[in-house]
Design a protein around this motif. Structure first.
Motif, mmCIF file in Angstrom:
data_model
loop_
_atom_site.group_PDB
_atom_site.id
_atom_site.type_symbol
_atom_site.label_atom_id
_atom_site.label_comp_id
_atom_site.label_asym_id
_atom_site.label_seq_id
_atom_site.Cartn_x
_atom_site.Cartn_y
_atom_site.Cartn_z
ATOM 1 N N ASP A 273 0.874 -1.142 0.012
ATOM 2 C CA ASP A 273 -0.167 0.210 -0.282
ATOM 3 C C ASP A 273 0.953 1.210 -0.089
ATOM 4 O O ASP A 273 0.950 1.953 0.952
ATOM 5 C CB ASP A 273 -0.964 0.137 1.194
ATOM 6 N N PHE A 274 1.629 1.513 -1.134
ATOM 7 C CA PHE A 274 2.500 2.548 -0.895
ATOM 8 C C PHE A 274 2.045 3.717 -2.216
ATOM 9 O O PHE A 274 2.766 4.679 -2.402
ATOM 10 C CB PHE A 274 3.897 1.929 -1.522
ATOM 11 N N GLU A 275 0.931 3.576 -2.879
ATOM 12 C CA GLU A 275 0.833 4.542 -4.148
ATOM 13 C C GLU A 275 0.198 5.691 -3.220
ATOM 14 O O GLU A 275 -0.665 5.606 -2.406
ATOM 15 C CB GLU A 275 -0.168 3.976 -5.067
ATOM 16 N N THR A 276 0.709 6.865 -3.389
ATOM 17 C CA THR A 276 0.006 8.189 -2.832
ATOM 18 C C THR A 276 -0.497 9.099 -4.017
ATOM 19 O O THR A 276 -0.240 8.969 -5.186
ATOM 20 C CB THR A 276 1.139 8.746 -2.099
ATOM 21 N N THR A 277 -1.618 9.763 -3.755
ATOM 22 C CA THR A 277 -2.154 10.620 -4.562
ATOM 23 C C THR A 277 -2.659 11.891 -3.720
ATOM 24 O O THR A 277 -2.443 11.927 -2.571
ATOM 25 C CB THR A 277 -3.434 10.035 -5.171
ATOM 26 N N PRO A 278 -2.796 13.074 -4.345
ATOM 27 C CA PRO A 278 -3.110 14.211 -3.467
ATOM 28 C C PRO A 278 -4.566 14.046 -2.815
ATOM 29 O O PRO A 278 -4.566 14.735 -1.815
ATOM 30 C CB PRO A 278 -3.600 15.336 -4.699
ATOM 31 N N GLU A 279 -5.193 13.004 -3.094
ATOM 32 C CA GLU A 279 -6.560 12.728 -2.430
ATOM 33 C C GLU A 279 -6.151 12.075 -1.310
ATOM 34 O O GLU A 279 -7.021 12.010 -0.235
ATOM 35 C CB GLU A 279 -7.445 12.252 -3.241
ATOM 36 N N ARG A 280 -4.906 11.252 -1.083
ATOM 37 C CA ARG A 280 -4.979 10.308 0.153
ATOM 38 C C ARG A 280 -4.415 11.158 1.174
ATOM 39 O O ARG A 280 -3.858 12.078 1.346
ATOM 40 C CB ARG A 280 -3.722 9.498 -0.494
ATOM 41 N N ARG A 281 -5.254 10.698 2.308
ATOM 42 C CA ARG A 281 -5.093 11.134 3.659
ATOM 43 C C ARG A 281 -4.347 10.610 4.482
ATOM 44 O O ARG A 281 -4.371 9.309 4.344
ATOM 45 C CB ARG A 281 -6.478 11.593 4.116
ATOM 46 N N GLY A 282 -3.570 11.134 5.361
ATOM 47 C CA GLY A 282 -2.823 10.449 6.676
ATOM 48 C C GLY A 282 -3.852 9.941 7.547
ATOM 49 O O GLY A 282 -5.061 10.052 7.446
ATOM 50 N N ARG A 283 -3.571 8.819 8.417
ATOM 51 C CA ARG A 283 -4.462 8.298 9.346
ATOM 52 C C ARG A 283 -5.044 9.456 10.170
ATOM 53 O O ARG A 283 -6.067 9.192 11.222
ATOM 54 C CB ARG A 283 -3.738 7.292 10.299
ATOM 55 N N ASN A 284 -4.516 10.695 10.405
ATOM 56 C CA ASN A 284 -4.752 11.896 11.304
ATOM 57 C C ASN A 284 -5.964 12.757 10.364
ATOM 58 O O ASN A 284 -6.187 13.709 10.807
ATOM 59 C CB ASN A 284 -3.791 12.585 11.733
ATOM 60 N N GLY A 285 -5.979 12.365 9.043
ATOM 61 C CA GLY A 285 -6.877 13.112 8.142
ATOM 62 C C GLY A 285 -6.173 14.247 7.205
ATOM 63 O O GLY A 285 -6.589 14.933 6.540
ATOM 64 N N HIS A 286 -4.830 14.416 7.485
ATOM 65 C CA HIS A 286 -4.285 15.517 7.021
ATOM 66 C C HIS A 286 -3.784 14.951 5.368
ATOM 67 O O HIS A 286 -3.370 13.914 5.300
ATOM 68 C CB HIS A 286 -2.797 15.624 7.686
ATOM 69 N N PRO A 287 -3.770 15.957 4.654
ATOM 70 C CA PRO A 287 -3.109 15.770 3.321
ATOM 71 C C PRO A 287 -1.667 15.426 3.571
ATOM 72 O O PRO A 287 -1.119 15.914 4.369
ATOM 73 C CB PRO A 287 -3.426 16.955 2.216
ATOM 74 N N MET A 288 -1.188 14.589 2.719
ATOM 75 C CA MET A 288 0.219 13.991 2.964
ATOM 76 C C MET A 288 1.085 14.439 1.608
ATOM 77 O O MET A 288 0.739 14.669 0.644
ATOM 78 C CB MET A 288 0.244 12.636 2.939
ATOM 79 N N ARG A 289 2.398 14.384 1.774
ATOM 80 C CA ARG A 289 3.423 14.673 1.013
ATOM 81 C C ARG A 289 4.702 13.655 1.030
ATOM 82 O O ARG A 289 4.791 13.102 2.209
ATOM 83 C CB ARG A 289 3.943 16.110 0.864
ATOM 84 N N PRO A 290 5.482 13.331 0.057
ATOM 85 C CA PRO A 290 6.351 12.453 0.197
ATOM 86 C C PRO A 290 7.346 13.087 1.299
ATOM 87 O O PRO A 290 7.451 14.214 1.583
ATOM 88 C CB PRO A 290 7.355 12.549 -1.151
ATOM 89 N N HIS A 291 7.822 12.069 1.974
ATOM 90 C CA HIS A 291 8.835 12.463 3.176
ATOM 91 C C HIS A 291 10.252 12.611 2.613
ATOM 92 O O HIS A 291 11.203 11.779 2.804
ATOM 93 C CB HIS A 291 8.886 11.465 4.366
ATOM 94 N N ILE A 292 10.161 13.712 1.748
ATOM 95 C CA ILE A 292 11.686 13.845 1.014
ATOM 96 C C ILE A 292 12.127 15.340 1.171
ATOM 97 O O ILE A 292 10.931 16.201 1.237
ATOM 98 C CB ILE A 292 11.214 13.906 -0.581
ATOM 99 N N VAL A 293 13.342 15.565 1.364
ATOM 100 C CA VAL A 293 13.648 17.026 1.340
ATOM 101 C C VAL A 293 13.929 17.687 -0.286
ATOM 102 O O VAL A 293 14.601 16.804 -0.887
ATOM 103 C CB VAL A 293 15.060 17.193 2.026
ATOM 104 N N PHE A 294 12.928 18.473 -0.267
ATOM 105 C CA PHE A 294 12.872 18.889 -1.772
ATOM 106 C C PHE A 294 14.024 19.943 -2.064
ATOM 107 O O PHE A 294 14.683 20.395 -0.819
ATOM 108 C CB PHE A 294 11.461 19.806 -1.985
ATOM 109 N N PHE A 295 14.478 20.146 -3.123
ATOM 110 C CA PHE A 295 15.200 21.227 -3.537
ATOM 111 C C PHE A 295 15.087 22.647 -2.934
ATOM 112 O O PHE A 295 13.664 23.069 -2.855
ATOM 113 C CB PHE A 295 15.531 21.531 -5.117
ATOM 114 N N ASN A 296 15.872 23.025 -2.321
ATOM 115 C CA ASN A 296 15.681 24.446 -1.616
ATOM 116 C C ASN A 296 15.215 24.477 -0.183
ATOM 117 O O ASN A 296 14.998 25.364 0.531
ATOM 118 C CB ASN A 296 15.042 25.678 -2.217
ATOM 119 N N GLU A 297 15.060 23.030 0.194
ATOM 120 C CA GLU A 297 14.344 23.037 1.580
ATOM 121 C C GLU A 297 15.363 22.557 2.638
ATOM 122 O O GLU A 297 16.589 22.209 2.171
ATOM 123 C CB GLU A 297 13.342 21.893 1.788
#
Ligand code: OAD
Length: 236
Positions: A130-154
């Motif tokens: 169960d690893f596919e994520t989408t903008p619609e997928r929510r975390g177990r706390n109901g929050h929208p989620m993003r990849p746990h990746i350090v993006f450029f300039n972060e």
């Protein structure tokens, strides 16, 4: 007897022999994808679906590969009670952990994790089925989620403990990185004066005058075999 503290700092090259593409080699990932669209906060805001799908593809690929000899030799050193081994990695794959390394500090995040866009400390682990994520997928706390990746300039939150580890090293080993991305590329400069540094890479970058660097111009697996011999000879 005091253990010899060996600190590894690895980049994409350590996973190349597993079949994971590097970023900046010929046919590397950044040649095939628009980097700022898939790996920046601006890109994520503009087209989150594209970014989610980019990391879904990376996860699919990660699940098809296995650790290689270089990951295994690092993990084996950890089993040897004469060494205190730490791994700092720029990689977002989990191949060090799957090889058995227990102490891995990820500088640029982890592919198999996602985090809340509202609370960066809220992180969830993904599973192989169960690893596919989408903008619609929510975390177990109901929050929208993003990849746990350090993006450029972060910011790179783990750079502080990484610099500390580098400063404590008796031997510092860099494997498979083009030394193009800071602050990770600067870790070599954090080692204590006189500490030997080994840099294993078939196509090494300039180390910019850092002292005590021995370049082992080899692929990670071959270079690691040579390094293990060097470490054993240090113990006498
Ligand atoms: P790069 O793709 O920039 O560099 C890969 C390095 O691995 C090069 O120096 C190659 O010569 C070397 N290499 C290739 N095959 C190898 C092998 N079999 N054994 C050993 N070395 C080999 O990758 P990184 O330096 O890791 O960040 O890139 C740093 C960061 O740039 C990544 O963490 C990523 C990227 O943008 C983020 O996505 C945040």
């Amino acid at each position: 007897m005091k253990k010899l503290k060996v600190v590894f700092s690895t980049g994409a090259g350590v996973s190349a022999e597993s079949g994971v593409k590097t970023f900046r080699d010929a046919d590397g990932l950044w040649e095939n994808y628009p980097v700022m669209q898939v790996a920046s906060a601006e890109g994520f805001a503009a087209d989150p679906a594209l970014v989610h799908e980019f990391y879904n593809a990376r996860r699919r690929q990660l699940l098809e590969v296995v650790p290689n000899e270089a990951h295994r030799l690092i993990a084996e050193l950890e089993e040897d009670s004469r060494f205190d081994v730490k791994v700092i990695t720029q990689n977002i794959d989990d191949l060090h952990e799957r090889a058995g390394s227990k102490d891995v500090l990820h500088l640029h995040g982890e592919l198999m994790k996602i985090r809340s866009v509202k609370d960066e400390d809220y992180v969830e682990e993904l599973s192989a089925d169960d690893f596919e994520t989408t903008p619609e997928r929510r975390g177990r706390n109901g929050h929208p989620m993003r990849p746990h990746i350090v993006f450029f300039n972060e910011a790179v939150p783990n750079i502080t403990p990484a610099m500390q580890l580098a400063a404590e090293a008796d031997v510092f080993v860099v494997i498979g990185t083009s030394l193009a991305v800071y602050p990770a590329a600067g870790l070599m400069s954090c080692v204590a004066k006189g500490t030997p540094i080994y840099y294993i890479d078939p196509n090494p970058a300039s180390t910019g005058g850092v002292a005590n660097v021995t370049v082992i111009r080899e692929k990670a697996s071959v270079g690691m075999k040579k390094l293990v011999d060097i470490l054993h000879s240090k113990l006498g």
